[in-house]
Design a protein around this motif. Structure first.
Motif, PDB file in Angstrom:
ATOM      1  N   THR A  52     -64.605  -3.676  -0.377  1.00 22.51           N
ATOM      2  CA  THR A  52     -64.648  -2.211  -0.355  1.00 22.51           C
ATOM      3  C   THR A  52     -63.377  -1.632  -0.973  1.00 22.51           C
ATOM      4  O   THR A  52     -63.425  -0.712  -1.796  1.00 22.51           O
ATOM      5  CB  THR A  52     -64.795  -1.706   1.101  1.00 22.51           C
ATOM      6  OG1 THR A  52     -65.908  -2.364   1.689  1.00 22.51           O
ATOM      7  CG2 THR A  52     -65.022  -0.201   1.133  1.00 22.51           C
ATOM      8  N   THR A  92     -72.569 -10.073   2.911  1.00 21.28           N
ATOM      9  CA  THR A  92     -72.460  -8.991   1.936  1.00 21.28           C
ATOM     10  C   THR A  92     -73.805  -8.401   1.526  1.00 21.28           C
ATOM     11  O   THR A  92     -73.836  -7.363   0.870  1.00 21.28           O
ATOM     12  CB  THR A  92     -71.777  -9.497   0.643  1.00 21.28           C
ATOM     13  OG1 THR A  92     -72.529 -10.590   0.120  1.00 21.28           O
ATOM     14  CG2 THR A  92     -70.343  -9.926   0.917  1.00 21.28           C
ATOM     15  N   ILE A  94     -65.895  -7.934   3.483  1.00 20.97           N
ATOM     16  CA  ILE A  94     -66.403  -6.591   3.170  1.00 20.97           C
ATOM     17  C   ILE A  94     -65.238  -5.612   2.983  1.00 20.97           C
ATOM     18  O   ILE A  94     -65.226  -4.823   2.034  1.00 20.97           O
ATOM     19  CB  ILE A  94     -67.329  -6.089   4.307  1.00 20.97           C
ATOM     20  CG1 ILE A  94     -68.543  -7.015   4.455  1.00 20.97           C
ATOM     21  CG2 ILE A  94     -67.778  -4.655   4.044  1.00 20.97           C
ATOM     22  CD1 ILE A  94     -69.591  -6.884   3.401  1.00 20.97           C
ATOM     23  N   THR A 137     -74.554  -4.689   2.410  1.00 25.06           N
ATOM     24  CA  THR A 137     -73.559  -3.837   1.758  1.00 25.06           C
ATOM     25  C   THR A 137     -73.812  -3.749   0.253  1.00 25.06           C
ATOM     26  O   THR A 137     -73.774  -2.651  -0.329  1.00 25.06           O
ATOM     27  CB  THR A 137     -72.147  -4.404   2.013  1.00 25.06           C
ATOM     28  OG1 THR A 137     -72.012  -4.687   3.393  1.00 25.06           O
ATOM     29  CG2 THR A 137     -71.076  -3.414   1.594  1.00 25.06           C
TER      30      THR A 137
END
Lengths: 239, 187
Positions: free
Chosen positions: A234, A102, A230, A105
């Motif tokens: 998201t 992560t 992810i 991101t």
């Protein structure tokens, strides 16, 4: 004469047996009582030892994040409409893979002002280390915050994570690791002193009080994620 | 020869009986010897398990409290209390069993503890929690596929059986109880 004698003897034997019975009953009562008291005293000793180990006073590293929930037991980056809370342990392999997966991101989301990321470096896995790495690493992360390098050092700790049930990096090695992210002598002294071990204990108490059971535990806007991939993260922050 | 056999099996001839009954007959006859020896074995097994279990938890009482709270039964503070008190009590129960003092009462206490453990594990299983029993340190949450509720309950049930045996037959070999009683009482 001889008949009377044997009768007397028989009576004496009965008395002797009754006395022996009485002695046995008494002995059993006292040993039982002694054993129960010994067990209770052992329990009380346990409570005393625990109480002497627990100290509600703790040092808080500079730069920690405080809100109603975190109360100075976390570090935060970013500002945004969504909040991601991460409870992780430097000895926990899944925490490491989540951190690795992560990291980029999260950096992007922080740069885009989408999220605030609040991180709790709990230390609940000392039992999975031969030298209490969990607590020492978390306390060292607190020291890194003194030098303004929590996030850099946090990442270095995950990169250099020891295997479970081994002896993790020593204090000297933790200090060396600090040098790689630009931390100096005061950091080394802080690690040696174990200055923030009390803080990690408080982190653990808070973790327990919130009824959390394992690491990593990740909340997005207060909702616990069962699978912090992810894609799921998201979706949770709405793209 | 015939008379010896007759006293051994009390009645009809040994060879005419099924094997199971013969074993039971022999066990019954040998019970005064066999029982106390089995009791000693039970004592040593239970003592070993409890001393090891206590010793593995005693080093980190805060962790022990977290393991107790992982069962999610007691209020947090009470869970911490149990976590602090239990390892020391386990060691003491283990030591008392090892030396064989007040065997009946200590085995009874031990049995009660197993009933509590079994109940706690069963409720965690029934509620779908995914925790380790924390019996030997560690504890807390584990991945769903790493739970071992059935084997934990099976093990504790066997050990509970041993405590029950000792409550019924508390006389064992090499025990302080026997020493205190003296030789005449033991016969």
């Amino acid at each position: 004469m001889s008949k009377r004698y044997s009768q007397k003897q028989a009576a004496a034997k009965v008395v002797r047996e009754q006395l022996a019975k009485e002695r046995r009953r008494r002995r059993q009562l006292w040993t039982a009582l002694g054993a129960v008291v010994a067990i209770a005293v052992a329990g009380a000793a346990g409570w005393l030892v625990y109480s002497s180990q627990e100290d509600d006073r703790y040092n808080t590293p500079p730069g920690t994040y405080s809100d109603d929930q975190s109360k100075g037991l976390a570090f935060a980056v970013g500002e945004g409409p969504h909040t991601i809370e991460v409870f992780s342990d430097y000895q926990c392999p899944i925490c490491r893979s989540v951190e690795t997966a992560t990291r980029d991101t999260f950096d992007q989301w922080v740069a885009a002002k989408k999220v605030k990321i609040i991180q709790y470096p709990v230390a609940v896995l000392d039992n999975y280390s031969k030298n209490e790495y969990s607590t020492r690493a978390a306390a060292a992360a607190g020291c890194a915050a003194e030098g303004g390098k929590f996030h850099e050092y946090n990442h270095a700790l995950y990169v250099n994570q020891p295997a479970e049930n081994t002896a993790g990096p020593s204090d000297a090695e933790l200090i060396e690791m600090g040098k790689t992210v630009g931390l100096g002598d005061s950091f080394g002294q802080c690690v040696k002193d174990g200055k923030y071990k009390t803080w990690t204990k408080q982190l653990n108490r808070n973790f327990e009080n919130r009824k959390l059971r394992g690491t990593p535990t990740i909340f997005v806007d207060g909702k616990q994620m069962t699978d912090p991939s992810i894609a799921n993260l998201t979706a949770a922050i709405g793209g | 020869m015939e008379t010896v056999r007759a006293t051994n099996v009390a009645g009809d001839t040994a060879s005419a009986r099924p094997l199971g009954k013969r074993i039971i007959a022999v066990l019954r006859q040998r019970w005064p010897v066999f029982g106390p020896w089995f009791g000693t074995l039970a004592r040593l097994i239970l003592a070993g398990v409890f001393i090891v279990a206590g010793a593995l938890k005693v080093g980190d009482l805060a962790e022990s409290g977290r393991a107790a709270n992982a069962y999610d039964v007691l209020p947090i503070e009470l869970g911490r209390f149990v976590g602090a008190v239990l390892p020391f009590m386990e060691i003491m129960v283990g030591v008392l069993l090892l030396v064989g003092l007040a065997t009946r009462v200590v085995a009874f206490v031990n049995g009660l503890m197993y009933l509590v453990f079994i109940t706690a594990i069963a409720q965690a299983w029934a509620r779908g929690l995914t925790i380790d029993c924390g019996c030997f340190g560690e504890g807390g949450q584990v991945a769903p596929e790493d739970t071992r509720y059935a084997s934990e309950i099976f093990r504790d049930t066997l050990l509970f059986g041993l405590t029950a045996f000792l409550v019924v037959f508390p006389r064992t070999r090499y025990s302080l109880d026997a020493c205190l009683a003296g030789p005449e009482e033991n016969e």
